[in-house]
Scaffold this motif. Structure first.
Motif, short mmCIF file in Angstrom:
data_model
loop_
_atom_site.label_atom_id
_atom_site.label_comp_id
_atom_site.label_asym_id
_atom_site.label_seq_id
_atom_site.Cartn_x
_atom_site.Cartn_y
_atom_site.Cartn_z
N VAL A 175 0.82 -1.22 0.17
CA VAL A 175 0.02 -0.03 -0.22
C VAL A 175 0.73 0.84 0.04
CG1 VAL A 175 -1.82 1.64 1.52
CG2 VAL A 175 -1.78 -1.31 1.18
N ALA A 176 1.94 0.93 0.26
CA ALA A 176 3.16 2.11 0.44
C ALA A 176 3.09 3.56 -0.58
CB ALA A 176 4.29 1.97 1.32
N PRO A 177 3.33 2.63 -1.44
CA PRO A 177 3.85 3.56 -2.90
C PRO A 177 2.44 4.71 -2.99
CG PRO A 177 3.89 1.40 -3.72
CD PRO A 177 3.98 1.51 -1.82
N LEU A 178 0.93 4.02 -3.13
CA LEU A 178 0.25 4.58 -3.67
C LEU A 178 -0.04 5.70 -2.34
CD1 LEU A 178 -1.02 0.84 -4.35
CD2 LEU A 178 -0.85 1.96 -5.83
N ALA A 179 -0.18 5.06 -0.97
CA ALA A 179 -0.76 6.06 0.25
C ALA A 179 0.68 7.56 0.26
CB ALA A 179 -0.53 4.92 1.59
N GLU A 180 1.76 6.54 -0.17
CA GLU A 180 2.39 8.41 -0.32
C GLU A 180 2.66 9.36 -2.06
OE1 GLU A 180 7.34 9.23 -0.41
OE2 GLU A 180 6.78 6.77 -0.16
N ALA A 181 2.08 8.72 -2.83
CA ALA A 181 1.73 9.48 -3.53
C ALA A 181 0.24 9.76 -2.82
CB ALA A 181 1.58 9.03 -5.33
N ALA A 182 -0.98 9.21 -2.68
CA ALA A 182 -1.42 10.11 -2.84
C ALA A 182 -1.64 11.43 -1.10
CB ALA A 182 -3.03 9.57 -2.15
N GLY A 183 -0.68 11.19 -0.47
CA GLY A 183 -0.40 12.36 0.86
C GLY A 183 -0.47 11.55 1.94
N TYR A 184 -0.56 10.14 2.27
CA TYR A 184 -1.28 9.85 3.21
C TYR A 184 -0.17 8.70 4.09
CZ TYR A 184 -5.92 9.77 1.38
OH TYR A 184 -7.63 10.48 1.08
N ASP A 185 -0.69 8.77 5.53
CA ASP A 185 0.58 8.08 6.51
C ASP A 185 0.03 6.66 6.88
OD1 ASP A 185 1.92 11.33 6.91
OD2 ASP A 185 0.14 12.20 7.51
N ILE A 186 1.38 6.56 6.93
CA ILE A 186 0.67 5.01 7.75
C ILE A 186 1.58 4.40 8.82
CG2 ILE A 186 0.99 2.69 6.51
CD1 ILE A 186 1.30 3.40 3.51
N PHE A 187 0.48 3.86 10.01
CA PHE A 187 1.95 2.84 10.62
C PHE A 187 1.49 1.33 10.85
CE2 PHE A 187 0.63 7.19 13.29
CZ PHE A 187 1.37 7.10 13.86
N TYR A 188 2.73 1.32 10.48
CA TYR A 188 2.39 -0.62 10.35
C TYR A 188 2.68 -1.00 11.15
CZ TYR A 188 3.25 -0.01 4.72
OH TYR A 188 3.04 0.41 4.14
N LEU A 189 1.08 -2.44 11.90
CA LEU A 189 1.77 -3.42 11.43
C LEU A 189 2.22 -4.89 12.18
CD1 LEU A 189 -2.24 -2.98 12.50
CD2 LEU A 189 -0.92 -1.45 14.13
N GLU A 190 3.50 -4.92 13.10
CA GLU A 190 3.57 -6.67 12.94
C GLU A 190 2.36 -7.50 12.78
OE1 GLU A 190 6.85 -7.82 11.55
OE2 GLU A 190 6.88 -5.87 11.73
N SER A 191 1.35 -6.96 13.69
CA SER A 191 0.18 -8.22 13.76
C SER A 191 -0.58 -7.09 13.91
CB SER A 191 0.83 -9.03 15.30
OG SER A 191 -0.74 -9.33 15.49
N MET A 192 -1.57 -7.41 14.01
CA MET A 192 -3.45 -6.95 14.40
C MET A 192 -3.51 -6.54 16.28
SD MET A 192 -5.21 -4.76 13.13
CE MET A 192 -5.02 -5.46 11.25
#
Length: 208
Positions: A175-192
């Motif tokens: 999801v990272a490149p798509l989100a970055e291009a649209a200006g959205y930040d991401i917090f990644y989870l190792e597990s839910m």
């Protein structure tokens, strides 16, 4: 009892009622949390315990305690959405909405998302609009993959938000490149299972 009268009569003069004011509801602040929760089959079912639902609850209640308003949208396959009707200050309605589980595929409701923000102005200091989406790698659909008709929606909405944060379990970071291009930040989870802790920290960030 002794102050009320010298004659103590058990069951009559030993009862004194006190009337206390209810806790005052916090003054409404210019904050809105637009919370989207993935309720597809790849996400934990709340009936078996869902850290994603707990994470959403932490965020929502934090916003309500701070005087903000919350809108909850849970989503699964095309056209499968549930949640609150607009932004609310009612914690019961918010928590009830978060517990909905649809259990099918994952398609972010871009048509609804675009419609909600289409006529709103660009974000400013008067109202702080915070978007949070809790999901997994199926969220590529938010940026048009498999949802090409609405591929421009997420980038178009972003300027109308103060912050836009995705809380994702996406080990391949697709999801990272798509989100970055649209200006959205991401917090990644190792597990839910990490989602509640991450969202507790995020709640503090949103309150500034």
């Amino acid at each position: 009892t002794l102050r009320r009268g010298p004659q103590i009569v058990p069951g009559v003069s030993t009862l004194q009622r006190s009337y206390l004011d209810d806790d005052a509801e916090p003054a409404e602040a210019g904050m809105e949390l637009d919370l989207y929760l993935d309720a597809s089959g790849s996400m934990p079912n709340p009936r078996q315990g869902s850290p994603a639902v707990l994470a959403g609850t932490i965020l929502a209640l934090s916003m309500l305690r701070g005087g903000g308003r919350v809108r909850v949208t849970v989503f699964s396959g095309p056209g499968e959405v549930a949640g609150t009707t607009g932004f609310v200050r009612d914690h019961v309605r918010v928590v009830t909405a978060l517990a909905w589980y649809l259990g099918n595929g994952t398609t972010f409701p871009l048509d609804l998302y675009g419609f909600r923000y289409e006529h709103l102005p660009i974000a400013d200091e008067r109202v702080r609009r915070h978007l949070v989406v809790i999901s997994d790698d199926g969220l590529v659909s938010m940026f048009g993959e498999g949802n090409e008709e609405f591929i421009k929606v997420a980038p178009a909405v972003r300027p109308k938000l103060t912050t836009a944060t995705l809380v994702l379990q996406d080990h391949r970071h697709q999801v990272a490149p798509l989100a970055e291009a649209a200006g959205y930040d991401i917090f990644y989870l190792e597990s839910m299972e990490d989602a509640p802790q991450v969202c507790a920290k995020l709640a503090g960030v949103l309150h500034g």
